[in-house]
Design an enzyme around this catalytic site. Sequence first.
Site, mmCIF file in Angstrom:
data_model
loop_
_atom_site.group_PDB
_atom_site.id
_atom_site.type_symbol
_atom_site.label_atom_id
_atom_site.label_comp_id
_atom_site.label_asym_id
_atom_site.label_seq_id
_atom_site.Cartn_x
_atom_site.Cartn_y
_atom_site.Cartn_z
ATOM 1 N N TYR A 1 -11.833 -3.726 -5.073
ATOM 2 C CA TYR A 1 -11.607 -2.309 -5.412
ATOM 3 C C TYR A 1 -12.621 -1.880 -6.475
ATOM 4 O O TYR A 1 -13.283 -0.849 -6.335
ATOM 5 C CB TYR A 1 -10.174 -2.146 -5.917
ATOM 6 C CG TYR A 1 -9.728 -0.719 -6.176
ATOM 7 C CD1 TYR A 1 -9.180 0.055 -5.148
ATOM 8 C CD2 TYR A 1 -9.849 -0.139 -7.437
ATOM 9 C CE1 TYR A 1 -8.746 1.354 -5.378
ATOM 10 C CE2 TYR A 1 -9.421 1.158 -7.675
ATOM 11 C CZ TYR A 1 -8.867 1.897 -6.651
ATOM 12 O OH TYR A 1 -8.449 3.187 -6.888
ATOM 13 N N GLY B 1 0.813 -1.225 0.000
ATOM 14 C CA GLY B 1 0.000 0.000 0.000
ATOM 15 C C GLY B 1 0.839 1.264 0.000
ATOM 16 O O GLY B 1 0.346 2.340 0.325
ATOM 17 N N ASP C 1 -1.809 8.101 -6.379
ATOM 18 C CA ASP C 1 -0.464 7.556 -6.157
ATOM 19 C C ASP C 1 0.537 8.170 -7.125
ATOM 20 O O ASP C 1 1.651 8.532 -6.752
ATOM 21 C CB ASP C 1 -0.477 6.030 -6.337
ATOM 22 C CG ASP C 1 -1.514 5.366 -5.452
ATOM 23 O OD1 ASP C 1 -1.986 6.024 -4.507
ATOM 24 O OD2 ASP C 1 -1.866 4.195 -5.714
HETATM 25 C C1 GLA Z 1 -4.997 2.604 -4.370
HETATM 26 C C2 GLA Z 1 -5.233 3.298 -5.706
HETATM 27 C C3 GLA Z 1 -5.445 4.811 -5.517
HETATM 28 C C4 GLA Z 1 -6.511 5.079 -4.461
HETATM 29 C C5 GLA Z 1 -6.238 4.269 -3.196
HETATM 30 C C6 GLA Z 1 -7.324 4.404 -2.175
HETATM 31 O O1 GLA Z 1 -3.782 3.039 -3.816
HETATM 32 O O2 GLA Z 1 -4.112 3.114 -6.552
HETATM 33 O O3 GLA Z 1 -5.762 5.415 -6.743
HETATM 34 O O4 GLA Z 1 -7.784 4.819 -4.968
HETATM 35 O O5 GLA Z 1 -6.055 2.893 -3.480
HETATM 36 O O6 GLA Z 1 -7.376 5.692 -1.675
#
Ligand code: GLA
Length: 393
Positions: free
Chosen positions: A219, A122, A170
């Site tokens: 997701y 993450g 990200d």
């Molecule tokens: C992942 C995705 C991001 C975002 C996060 C949750 O990291 O790549 O774009 O949606 O989850 O905030």
Amino acid sequence: MDLSEQINASFVKLFGGEPSVIARAPGRVNLIGEHTDYNDGFVLPMAIDRAIWVAARPRGDRLVHVHSIDFDSQDTFSLDRLDRGHGWSEYLKGVAYVLGSDGRPLSGWDGVMLGDVPRGSGLSSSAALELAAARIFASLSHLEWNAAYMARVGQRAENEWVGVNCGIMDQMASAACQEGHALFLDCRSLDMEQVPLPGHVAIVVMDTSTRRGLVDSAYNERRSQCEQAARFFGVKALRDVSWTQFEKGKSGLEDVVMRRARHIITENQRVLDAVQAMRMDDVVRLGKLLNASHASLRDDFEVTNEALNQIVEAAQLQPACYGARMTGGGFGGCAVALVDAGKIQTFVDEVQEAYHRKSGLEPQIYVCKAEAGASEVYNSDTMGSHRKIKVES
Ligand code: GLA
């Protein structure tokens, strides 16, 4: 040897000469604003002092030949004929594919890559890889660096080539953050503000040592539930739904969709409040917002796992901790805590011990420095004699 020396030495060993460019792009930790990016909302990530590094030298043809030290493997692909495959080089191909389809003229290169962003935890190791690759393509093909455009390239590489339906957070964090700051980003307009981090607190990343596994479907399910709620309210994205509108209309939604929407609407407000708290140096308020975000991700958005809940609870119980929450996509990986800078060691020892007692797992806990986004660390072409091609955002 630090990573920049290590990558230089690896390049010399493999290719028998110096690289002409070395670039790095960092991973990120998100302070607050989770799952809001694909709802056109607000996020507040910072780039961390862990990055992917690439050293490269141009080739006379259109081949890209790269060694990954971390994966102990190599791959070669042609910019004239990109084929889908599996593994780390898909991220490089994806970036080449998007830049190519935008009409950017690209040259081939030989390169080496390595990094210290933990994978699958993450902290956005894939965004770091995309932005490091973009930085190399930009340097060697003489494209002007525009952080927002290159972040979009990274996101499109992920969406259109790798097949992961992520938002923009990200890649923007890896591309555009500044040292000592968090990035307050409006994911609709891509307007951004660099917000200084409070000086007397540390940002502590707590890796549960559980990994996300197969979470793409969860997701995507969250995304479509959010879209369903936006359609119900007749708006483009949940960003456009106010609390009053939500309260008035929520009884018309199925319970689970109502809770997903409630998370997004309250989380967007928490990001705005967190930015305000940071501007006022109010770490107590900021910490409370982090705690509230975790509760909402756990109960309404349902993207935590037991390990994340355990480590966050262990952190929140510490007197030195202002607040803690899961960070990133969820279902495993890392949490983040805001901790009194003078009491870090006790915090780390106590959380380590409490989490281990509950879960039987060994967490990795480290203090993160807020670093700058993707950068060219070295370029032998310091004369600037090359033509720069303008890249629009
Ligand atoms: C992942 C995705 C991001 C975002 C996060 C949750 O990291 O790549 O774009 O949606 O989850 O905030």
